[in-house]
Design an enzyme around this catalytic site. Structure first.
Site, PDB file in Angstrom:
ATOM      1  N   LYS A  67       0.853  -1.205   0.000  1.00  0.00           N
ATOM      2  CA  LYS A  67       0.000   0.000   0.000  1.00  0.00           C
ATOM      3  C   LYS A  67       0.878   1.240   0.000  1.00  0.00           C
ATOM      4  CE  LYS A  67       0.840   1.646   4.245  1.00  0.00           C
ATOM      5  NZ  LYS A  67       1.628   2.790   4.457  1.00  0.00           N
ATOM      6  N   PRO A 102       9.569  -4.317   0.104  1.00  0.00           N
ATOM      7  CA  PRO A 102      10.678  -4.014   1.024  1.00  0.00           C
ATOM      8  C   PRO A 102      10.214  -3.992   2.482  1.00  0.00           C
ATOM      9  CG  PRO A 102      10.668  -2.506  -0.840  1.00  0.00           C
ATOM     10  CD  PRO A 102       9.413  -3.300  -0.935  1.00  0.00           C
ATOM     11  N   VAL A 103      11.096  -4.450   3.367  1.00  0.00           N
ATOM     12  CA  VAL A 103      10.770  -4.556   4.797  1.00  0.00           C
ATOM     13  C   VAL A 103      10.965  -3.209   5.488  1.00  0.00           C
ATOM     14  CG1 VAL A 103      11.519  -5.671   6.946  1.00  0.00           C
ATOM     15  CG2 VAL A 103      11.422  -6.982   4.807  1.00  0.00           C
ATOM     16  N   ALA A 104      10.049  -2.888   6.421  1.00  0.00           N
ATOM     17  CA  ALA A 104      10.124  -1.637   7.193  1.00  0.00           C
ATOM     18  C   ALA A 104      10.346  -0.441   6.273  1.00  0.00           C
ATOM     19  CB  ALA A 104      11.212  -1.698   8.276  1.00  0.00           C
ATOM     20  N   GLY A 105       9.649  -0.441   5.148  1.00  0.00           N
ATOM     21  CA  GLY A 105       9.860   0.598   4.141  1.00  0.00           C
ATOM     22  C   GLY A 105       8.717   1.573   4.007  1.00  0.00           C
ATOM     23  N   GLY A 106       7.650   1.397   4.820  1.00  0.00           N
ATOM     24  CA  GLY A 106       6.491   2.280   4.690  1.00  0.00           C
ATOM     25  C   GLY A 106       5.527   1.813   3.618  1.00  0.00           C
ATOM     26  N   ALA A 134       3.830  -1.303   4.041  1.00  0.00           N
ATOM     27  CA  ALA A 134       2.937  -2.260   4.716  1.00  0.00           C
ATOM     28  C   ALA A 134       3.204  -3.719   4.345  1.00  0.00           C
ATOM     29  CB  ALA A 134       1.465  -1.909   4.482  1.00  0.00           C
ATOM     30  N   GLY A 135       4.467  -4.071   4.149  1.00  0.00           N
ATOM     31  CA  GLY A 135       4.808  -5.461   3.801  1.00  0.00           C
ATOM     32  C   GLY A 135       4.357  -6.452   4.867  1.00  0.00           C
ATOM     33  N   ALA A 155       0.632  -6.736   4.813  1.00  0.00           N
ATOM     34  CA  ALA A 155       0.198  -7.495   3.630  1.00  0.00           C
ATOM     35  C   ALA A 155       0.321  -8.997   3.892  1.00  0.00           C
ATOM     36  CB  ALA A 155       1.041  -7.096   2.413  1.00  0.00           C
ATOM     37  N   ASP A 174      -3.105  -1.182   9.304  1.00  0.00           N
ATOM     38  CA  ASP A 174      -3.109  -1.242   7.833  1.00  0.00           C
ATOM     39  C   ASP A 174      -3.667  -2.557   7.294  1.00  0.00           C
ATOM     40  OD1 ASP A 174      -1.765   1.173   7.667  1.00  0.00           O
ATOM     41  OD2 ASP A 174       0.220   0.246   7.512  1.00  0.00           O
TER      42      ASP A 174
HETATM   43  O1  C5P Z   1      -1.368  -0.677  14.015  1.00  0.00           O
HETATM   44  P1  C5P Z   1       0.050  -1.104  13.948  1.00  0.00           P
HETATM   45  O2  C5P Z   1       0.339  -2.264  14.880  1.00  0.00           O
HETATM   46  O3  C5P Z   1       0.531  -1.378  12.570  1.00  0.00           O
HETATM   47  O4  C5P Z   1       0.897   0.119  14.473  1.00  0.00           O
HETATM   48  C1  C5P Z   1       2.253   0.012  14.822  1.00  0.00           C
HETATM   49  C2  C5P Z   1       2.622   1.170  15.707  1.00  0.00           C
HETATM   50  O5  C5P Z   1       2.546   2.400  14.968  1.00  0.00           O
HETATM   51  C3  C5P Z   1       1.701   1.386  16.896  1.00  0.00           C
HETATM   52  O6  C5P Z   1       2.103   0.618  17.992  1.00  0.00           O
HETATM   53  C4  C5P Z   1       1.863   2.866  17.150  1.00  0.00           C
HETATM   54  O7  C5P Z   1       3.059   3.123  17.846  1.00  0.00           O
HETATM   55  C5  C5P Z   1       2.029   3.441  15.752  1.00  0.00           C
HETATM   56  N1  C5P Z   1       0.764   3.919  15.175  1.00  0.00           N
HETATM   57  C6  C5P Z   1       0.215   5.123  15.628  1.00  0.00           C
HETATM   58  N2  C5P Z   1      -0.945   5.576  15.082  1.00  0.00           N
HETATM   59  C7  C5P Z   1      -1.563   4.901  14.094  1.00  0.00           C
HETATM   60  C8  C5P Z   1      -1.027   3.694  13.608  1.00  0.00           C
HETATM   61  C9  C5P Z   1       0.139   3.229  14.169  1.00  0.00           C
HETATM   62  O8  C5P Z   1       0.780   5.770  16.518  1.00  0.00           O
HETATM   63  N3  C5P Z   1      -2.693   5.398  13.565  1.00  0.00           N
END
Ligand code: C5P
Length: 310
Positions: free
Chosen positions: A21, A108-112, A114-115, A118, A150
């Site tokens: 995404k 890609p991992v930890a790339g923003g 949503a791997g 997904a 996500d």
């Molecule tokens: O929801 P998810 O587990 O993917 O989020 C990972 C981390 O990102 C959360 O623990 C939180 O620190 C941060 N987060 C946030 N606000 C969001 C989504 C994620 O602060 N709307």
């Protein structure tokens, strides 16, 4: 659940492709009482995908194997989000899990992009089909939201407004296809790290909440040109990502110098999205960005594409 295939026979496996995404609009509000940030985002699924394959193990247990991006470094045990997804759907169905999940990763991992989310979405669908779990859309969405903000979008794909902490979705009927060059970097940014940096910068008066998704939603619905879209891209996390990884600024400027219509941090970064006019422009742009150096990998992608539960 729509798009069901026939249930697996012993020895058979079920494979599900799940797209990455991007967030053409990412508005980040203040932290809520539960620690999550209020979001006003527009998601779009793009044609870069992981494949999740589920096969019966023949004995109780959940095994995860990984190839491609992140193989050898990502956890394969209970910390893996796909593992958690398999466990959750077994719990929902009241059955003992017996599955080997293979994640063939291109995202890609930890790339923003949503791997991890997904993979969780793919594991939910693949396991539900493998175990013939009868589950409705609403329940699937609830399980997905419990796994991560996500994950519900990763199930659906397409284009959608995300509110709440990102898990509340309103579909957007986008008309058209937009072309991107996705550049990854040698660094990673953990999502919570980037949210913390957003908060820190806000305390210093830097950045504000871009809550209004109206203009970009109308652009997608009316089949806007890439030129028009370029002017509407928003990411409230961009300053935070660049503050954490200053080298992103030169990668972004480099892509603009090579003719990208826009340079946009993907989600919490550090992947960078370059918007192209059309597929021909994207191919040429990707080649020039590759030749310039500074990116770990450069991919072509278009969106929107469908998710596995659409
Ligand atoms: O929801 P998810 O587990 O993917 O989020 C990972 C981390 O990102 C959360 O623990 C939180 O620190 C941060 N987060 C946030 N606000 C969001 C989504 C994620 O602060 N709307």
């Amino acid at each position: 659940m729509s798009g069901q295939t026939a249930p697996a026979q012993p020895g058979e496996s079920i494979s599900v492709d799940v797209p990455a995404k991007i967030n053409p609009h990412l508005g980040v509000g203040d932290p809520r009482a539960d620690g999550y940030h209020a979001l006003s985002t527009v998601y779009q699924a793009i044609s870069l995908h992981d494949t999740v394959t589920a096969e019966r193990l023949g004995e109780p247990g959940i095994e995860v194997t990984i190839s491609g991006e992140g193989a050898g470094t990502l956890p394969t045990g209970e910390d893996n989000l796909a593992y958690k997804a398999a466990k959750l759907i077994a719990l929902y169905a009241g059955i003992e899990p017996d599955v080997r999940l293979h994640l063939n990763k291109r995202i890609p991992v930890a790339g923003g992009l949503a791997g991890g989310s997904a993979d969780a979405a793919g594991a939910l669908i693949a396991c539900a089909r493998l175990w013939e779990v009868a589950i409705g859309d609403a329940e699937l969405h609830r399980l997905a939201a419990g796994l991560g903000s996500d994950v519900p979008f990763c199930l659906k794909g397409g284009t959608a407004i995300g509110s709440g902490r990102g898990e509340e979705l309103t579909p957007v009927a986008a008309v058209g296809t937009w072309h991107w060059v996705v550049a990854t970097t040698d660094t990673e940014i953990a999502t919570p790290e980037c949210y913390k940096e957003v908060d820190r910068l806000r305390e210093d008066g830097i950045g504000r909440y871009s809550a209004d998704t109206g203009p970009i939603v109308r652009a997608f619905e009316s089949g806007a040109s890439a030129d028009e879209l370029a002017r509407l891209l928003v990411n409230d996390m961009e300053a935070a990502a660049v503050s954490l990884r200053p080298q992103l600024a030169s990668l972004m400027h480099g892509g603009l110098e090579e003719g990208a219509l826009a340079a946009h941090v993907s989600g919490s970064g550090p992947s960078i999205l370059f918007l192209a006019t059309d597929v021909k422009h994207a191919v040429a742009l990707a080649r020039r960005i590759r030749m310039r150096g500074g990116a770990r990998s450069v991919h072509l992608a278009h969106g929107p594409v469908r998710g596995p539960a659409d």
